[in-house]
Design a protein around this motif. Structure first.
Motif, PDB file in Angstrom:
ATOM      1  N   ILE A  34       4.924 -21.282  17.196  1.00 21.98           N
ATOM      2  CA  ILE A  34       5.676 -21.356  18.445  1.00 21.98           C
ATOM      3  C   ILE A  34       5.178 -22.568  19.217  1.00 21.98           C
ATOM      4  CG2 ILE A  34       6.263 -20.182  20.594  1.00 21.98           C
ATOM      5  CD1 ILE A  34       5.615 -17.529  19.147  1.00 21.98           C
ATOM      6  N   ILE A  35       6.084 -23.498  19.476  1.00 24.09           N
ATOM      7  CA  ILE A  35       5.725 -24.725  20.192  1.00 24.09           C
ATOM      8  C   ILE A  35       6.304 -24.644  21.596  1.00 24.09           C
ATOM      9  CG2 ILE A  35       5.884 -27.239  20.187  1.00 24.09           C
ATOM     10  CD1 ILE A  35       6.351 -27.015  17.117  1.00 24.09           C
ATOM     11  N   LEU A  36       5.418 -24.462  22.565  1.00 27.04           N
ATOM     12  CA  LEU A  36       5.820 -24.338  23.957  1.00 27.04           C
ATOM     13  C   LEU A  36       5.656 -25.695  24.644  1.00 27.04           C
ATOM     14  CD1 LEU A  36       3.994 -20.967  24.734  1.00 27.04           C
ATOM     15  CD2 LEU A  36       6.448 -21.273  24.398  1.00 27.04           C
ATOM     16  N   ILE A  37       6.766 -26.255  25.090  1.00 27.59           N
ATOM     17  CA  ILE A  37       6.733 -27.532  25.800  1.00 27.59           C
ATOM     18  C   ILE A  37       6.913 -27.242  27.286  1.00 27.59           C
ATOM     19  CG2 ILE A  37       7.662 -29.859  25.969  1.00 27.59           C
ATOM     20  CD1 ILE A  37       6.524 -29.224  23.217  1.00 27.59           C
ATOM     21  N   ASP A  38       5.800 -27.232  28.012  1.00 29.76           N
ATOM     22  CA  ASP A  38       5.851 -26.978  29.454  1.00 29.76           C
ATOM     23  C   ASP A  38       6.312 -28.254  30.147  1.00 29.76           C
ATOM     24  OD1 ASP A  38       5.485 -26.145  32.069  1.00 29.76           O
ATOM     25  OD2 ASP A  38       3.346 -26.628  32.055  1.00 29.76           O
ATOM     26  N   ASP A  39       7.551 -28.223  30.609  1.00 29.66           N
ATOM     27  CA  ASP A  39       8.203 -29.423  31.142  1.00 29.66           C
ATOM     28  C   ASP A  39       7.924 -29.595  32.643  1.00 29.66           C
ATOM     29  OD1 ASP A  39       9.837 -31.689  31.028  1.00 29.66           O
ATOM     30  OD2 ASP A  39      11.649 -30.556  31.498  1.00 29.66           O
ATOM     31  N   GLY A  40       6.630 -29.659  32.986  1.00 24.28           N
ATOM     32  CA  GLY A  40       6.254 -29.892  34.377  1.00 24.28           C
ATOM     33  C   GLY A  40       6.539 -28.725  35.299  1.00 24.28           C
ATOM     34  N   VAL A  61       0.725 -25.300  22.806  1.00 27.28           N
ATOM     35  CA  VAL A  61       1.272 -25.632  24.128  1.00 27.28           C
ATOM     36  C   VAL A  61       1.075 -27.113  24.398  1.00 27.28           C
ATOM     37  CG1 VAL A  61       1.220 -25.143  26.596  1.00 27.28           C
ATOM     38  CG2 VAL A  61       0.684 -23.324  24.965  1.00 27.28           C
ATOM     39  N   LYS A  62       2.127 -27.720  24.894  1.00 31.18           N
ATOM     40  CA  LYS A  62       2.042 -29.124  25.310  1.00 31.18           C
ATOM     41  C   LYS A  62       2.592 -29.225  26.730  1.00 31.18           C
ATOM     42  CE  LYS A  62       2.870 -33.780  23.492  1.00 31.18           C
ATOM     43  NZ  LYS A  62       1.457 -34.055  23.192  1.00 31.18           N
ATOM     44  N   HIS A  63       1.779 -29.737  27.649  1.00 29.51           N
ATOM     45  CA  HIS A  63       2.192 -29.899  29.045  1.00 29.51           C
ATOM     46  C   HIS A  63       2.630 -31.346  29.259  1.00 29.51           C
ATOM     47  CE1 HIS A  63       0.488 -25.971  30.114  1.00 29.51           C
ATOM     48  NE2 HIS A  63      -0.549 -26.288  29.358  1.00 29.51           N
ATOM     49  N   ILE A  64       3.826 -31.526  29.758  1.00 29.94           N
ATOM     50  CA  ILE A  64       4.360 -32.881  29.969  1.00 29.94           C
ATOM     51  C   ILE A  64       4.968 -32.988  31.374  1.00 29.94           C
ATOM     52  CG2 ILE A  64       4.854 -33.232  27.512  1.00 29.94           C
ATOM     53  CD1 ILE A  64       7.807 -32.625  28.128  1.00 29.94           C
ATOM     54  N   LYS A  65       5.246 -34.225  31.790  1.00 26.68           N
ATOM     55  CA  LYS A  65       5.957 -34.441  33.047  1.00 26.68           C
ATOM     56  C   LYS A  65       7.407 -34.008  32.883  1.00 26.68           C
ATOM     57  CE  LYS A  65       3.164 -38.299  34.746  1.00 26.68           C
ATOM     58  NZ  LYS A  65       3.159 -39.722  35.168  1.00 26.68           N
ATOM     59  N   ASN A  66       7.989 -33.544  33.958  1.00 21.75           N
ATOM     60  CA  ASN A  66       9.362 -33.039  33.903  1.00 21.75           C
ATOM     61  C   ASN A  66      10.364 -34.149  33.604  1.00 21.75           C
ATOM     62  OD1 ASN A  66      12.005 -32.378  35.923  1.00 21.75           O
ATOM     63  ND2 ASN A  66      11.422 -30.840  34.426  1.00 21.75           N
ATOM     64  N   LYS A  67      10.986 -34.052  32.420  1.00 25.47           N
ATOM     65  CA  LYS A  67      12.016 -35.016  32.033  1.00 25.47           C
ATOM     66  C   LYS A  67      13.243 -34.324  31.449  1.00 25.47           C
ATOM     67  CE  LYS A  67       8.988 -38.988  31.213  1.00 25.47           C
ATOM     68  NZ  LYS A  67       8.564 -40.030  30.210  1.00 25.47           N
ATOM     69  N   GLY A  68      13.299 -33.000  31.538  1.00 24.44           N
ATOM     70  CA  GLY A  68      14.483 -32.289  31.091  1.00 24.44           C
ATOM     71  C   GLY A  68      14.337 -31.648  29.721  1.00 24.44           C
ATOM     72  N   VAL A  69      15.266 -30.727  29.441  1.00 23.83           N
ATOM     73  CA  VAL A  69      15.193 -29.912  28.224  1.00 23.83           C
ATOM     74  C   VAL A  69      15.368 -30.740  26.953  1.00 23.83           C
ATOM     75  CG1 VAL A  69      17.654 -29.314  28.293  1.00 23.83           C
ATOM     76  CG2 VAL A  69      16.043 -27.780  27.149  1.00 23.83           C
ATOM     77  N   SER A  70      16.198 -31.778  27.001  1.00 27.58           N
ATOM     78  CA  SER A  70      16.416 -32.587  25.798  1.00 27.58           C
ATOM     79  C   SER A  70      15.157 -33.316  25.384  1.00 27.58           C
ATOM     80  CB  SER A  70      17.552 -33.592  26.028  1.00 27.58           C
ATOM     81  OG  SER A  70      18.770 -32.923  26.242  1.00 27.58           O
ATOM     82  N   ASN A  71      14.465 -33.903  26.352  1.00 29.68           N
ATOM     83  CA  ASN A  71      13.202 -34.583  26.063  1.00 29.68           C
ATOM     84  C   ASN A  71      12.180 -33.595  25.505  1.00 29.68           C
ATOM     85  OD1 ASN A  71      11.254 -36.921  26.404  1.00 29.68           O
ATOM     86  ND2 ASN A  71      10.291 -35.416  27.739  1.00 29.68           N
ATOM     87  N   ALA A  72      12.130 -32.392  26.090  1.00 27.70           N
ATOM     88  CA  ALA A  72      11.197 -31.360  25.616  1.00 27.70           C
ATOM     89  C   ALA A  72      11.499 -30.972  24.169  1.00 27.70           C
ATOM     90  CB  ALA A  72      11.263 -30.140  26.527  1.00 27.70           C
ATOM     91  N   ARG A  73      12.768 -30.812  23.856  1.00 29.63           N
ATOM     92  CA  ARG A  73      13.143 -30.462  22.478  1.00 29.63           C
ATOM     93  C   ARG A  73      12.796 -31.582  21.507  1.00 29.63           C
ATOM     94  NH1 ARG A  73      19.041 -27.807  24.000  1.00 29.63           N
ATOM     95  NH2 ARG A  73      18.329 -25.650  24.245  1.00 29.63           N
ATOM     96  N   ASN A  74      13.042 -32.823  21.899  1.00 29.44           N
ATOM     97  CA  ASN A  74      12.705 -33.962  21.030  1.00 29.44           C
ATOM     98  C   ASN A  74      11.211 -34.006  20.734  1.00 29.44           C
ATOM     99  OD1 ASN A  74      15.301 -35.085  20.661  1.00 29.44           O
ATOM    100  ND2 ASN A  74      15.205 -36.154  22.612  1.00 29.44           N
ATOM    101  N   ILE A  75      10.393 -33.757  21.750  1.00 34.29           N
ATOM    102  CA  ILE A  75       8.939 -33.722  21.553  1.00 34.29           C
ATOM    103  C   ILE A  75       8.561 -32.566  20.626  1.00 34.29           C
ATOM    104  CG2 ILE A  75       6.729 -33.261  22.718  1.00 34.29           C
ATOM    105  CD1 ILE A  75       7.862 -34.820  25.132  1.00 34.29           C
ATOM    106  N   GLY A  76       9.216 -31.424  20.824  1.00 35.64           N
ATOM    107  CA  GLY A  76       8.949 -30.268  19.977  1.00 35.64           C
ATOM    108  C   GLY A  76       9.229 -30.530  18.506  1.00 35.64           C
ATOM    109  N   ILE A  77      10.303 -31.246  18.220  1.00 37.93           N
ATOM    110  CA  ILE A  77      10.653 -31.582  16.833  1.00 37.93           C
ATOM    111  C   ILE A  77       9.534 -32.393  16.185  1.00 37.93           C
ATOM    112  CG2 ILE A  77      12.226 -32.942  15.388  1.00 37.93           C
ATOM    113  CD1 ILE A  77      14.476 -32.159  17.382  1.00 37.93           C
ATOM    114  N   LEU A  78       8.991 -33.344  16.923  1.00 43.42           N
ATOM    115  CA  LEU A  78       7.911 -34.186  16.393  1.00 43.42           C
ATOM    116  C   LEU A  78       6.614 -33.392  16.201  1.00 43.42           C
ATOM    117  CD1 LEU A  78       8.486 -37.446  18.490  1.00 43.42           C
ATOM    118  CD2 LEU A  78       9.185 -36.996  16.131  1.00 43.42           C
TER     119      LEU A  78
END
Length: 321
Positions: A34-40, A61-78
């Motif tokens: 389970i890859i949780l991308i905490d989008d800020g 878990v990966k905490h990132i700056k808020n850039k939206g769900v698409s950016n979070a999904r792209n990071i999750g794929i990688l």
């Protein structure tokens, strides 16, 4: 034993994320990450993610700056290490047997994408989504694209499981600039790049899609509302490139949606000349090609006819004039 990577963008869902995680952690199929991308997140969502990651080593878990769900999904794929990739919205939940059924289907049918049905949950009321037409168990790329673009099982990412190599072997990202229909556009572009796709459909609902106040599809007019039109224009380009039969229905629906959006801009005194010119250019191209399309329904063609020649009447009937 094949692994499924479950990508979950997280943003201010402290009331919902635990239920979501519990239905994934308690899946009967155990080989998942389970890859949780905490989008800020600005609430306790990020902390809850960290607590669960300490309890179960299948969670990253990966905490990132808020850039939206698409950016979070792209990071999750990688970040994904599984053989298959799927997506879950952080306020939704699943049947416990979902991924076991999906893995069994992949192994039996050797498909590239597995699609399944879903439930709609609104104000605690649950109802199953009913497809407009019968969905074949196995589809080629054009059949899949047609069904997806005519609003049967839809272009969402959360009712699909993809072979990981399918997503990584193509230079396609989910469009970070769009907040509406970015998932349908991504799936369409995936079809365009993989014309030999084999797609399977599980005719059972496994996913519970929760409709909340404030969700992207449940908001009044704003500048972000224009994203749906931008996305539809890009999708029309893909359908035309592939000469897909669903383009007739999709273009006529776009005609209505685009004119409706222009009217919303007028009502809300919103000015965007570049957008209006782009939309009117697309509308004129569709009208020039004719609205009496072979593969569109009679009702849709009639609505477009009323729309084009009796626009004010159309909006009065919809209470928008």
């Amino acid at each position: 034993m094949k692994k499924i990577s479950v990508i979950i963008p997280v943003y201010n869902v402290e009331k919902y994320i635990e239920k979501c995680l519990k239905t994934i952690l308690n899946q009967t199929y155990k080989n998942i990450e389970i890859i949780l991308i905490d989008d800020g997140s600005t609430d306790n969502s990020g902390k809850i993610c960290d607590i669960y990651a300490k309890k179960d080593n299948r969670i990253k878990v990966k905490h990132i700056k808020n850039k939206g769900v698409s950016n979070a999904r792209n990071i999750g794929i990688l970040e994904a290490s599984g053989d298959y990739i799927t997506f879950v919205d952080s306020d939704d939940y699943l049947e416990f047997s979902t991924y076991q059924k999906v893995i069994n289907f992949f192994e039996k049918e050797n498909v590239d994408i597995c699609v399944f049905n879903y439930y709609l949950v609104k104000n605690s009321h649950i109802k199953i989504h009913h497809n407009k037409n019968r969905i074949p168990k196995i589809m080629d790329v054009n059949t899949y694209l047609s069904i997806m673009c005519t609003n049967n099982f839809g272009g969402m990412m959360w009712n699909k499981v993809y072979k990981k190599k399918l997503l990584l072997n193509n230079q396609i990202n989910i469009d970070n600039h769009l907040t509406i229909l970015e998932d349908l556009l991504f799936n369409c572009e995936l079809c365009e790049e993989n014309t030999s796709l084999k797609v399977g459909y599980l005719n059972k609902a496994y996913y519970y899609y929760v409709v909340r106040e404030g969700s992207a599809l449940n908001q009044l007019f704003s500048e972000k509302s224009l994203d749906s039109i931008y996305a539809q224009i890009k999708i029309i380009k893909v359908l035309n490139e592939m000469n897909n039969v669903s383009k007739d229905t999709f273009e006529l629906n776009f005609l209505i949606n685009a004119k409706y959006m222009l009217n919303e801009m007028k009502i809300n005194n919103y000015q965007n000349v570049k957008f209006k010119n782009l939309v009117n250019e697309q509308i004129n191209e569709i009208i020039k090609n004719g609205i009496y399309r072979r593969h569109a329904s009679v009702l849709l063609k009639f609505k477009c006819y009323i729309y084009i020649y009796f626009e004010k009447l159309y909006f009065r009937l919809r209470g928008k004039y």
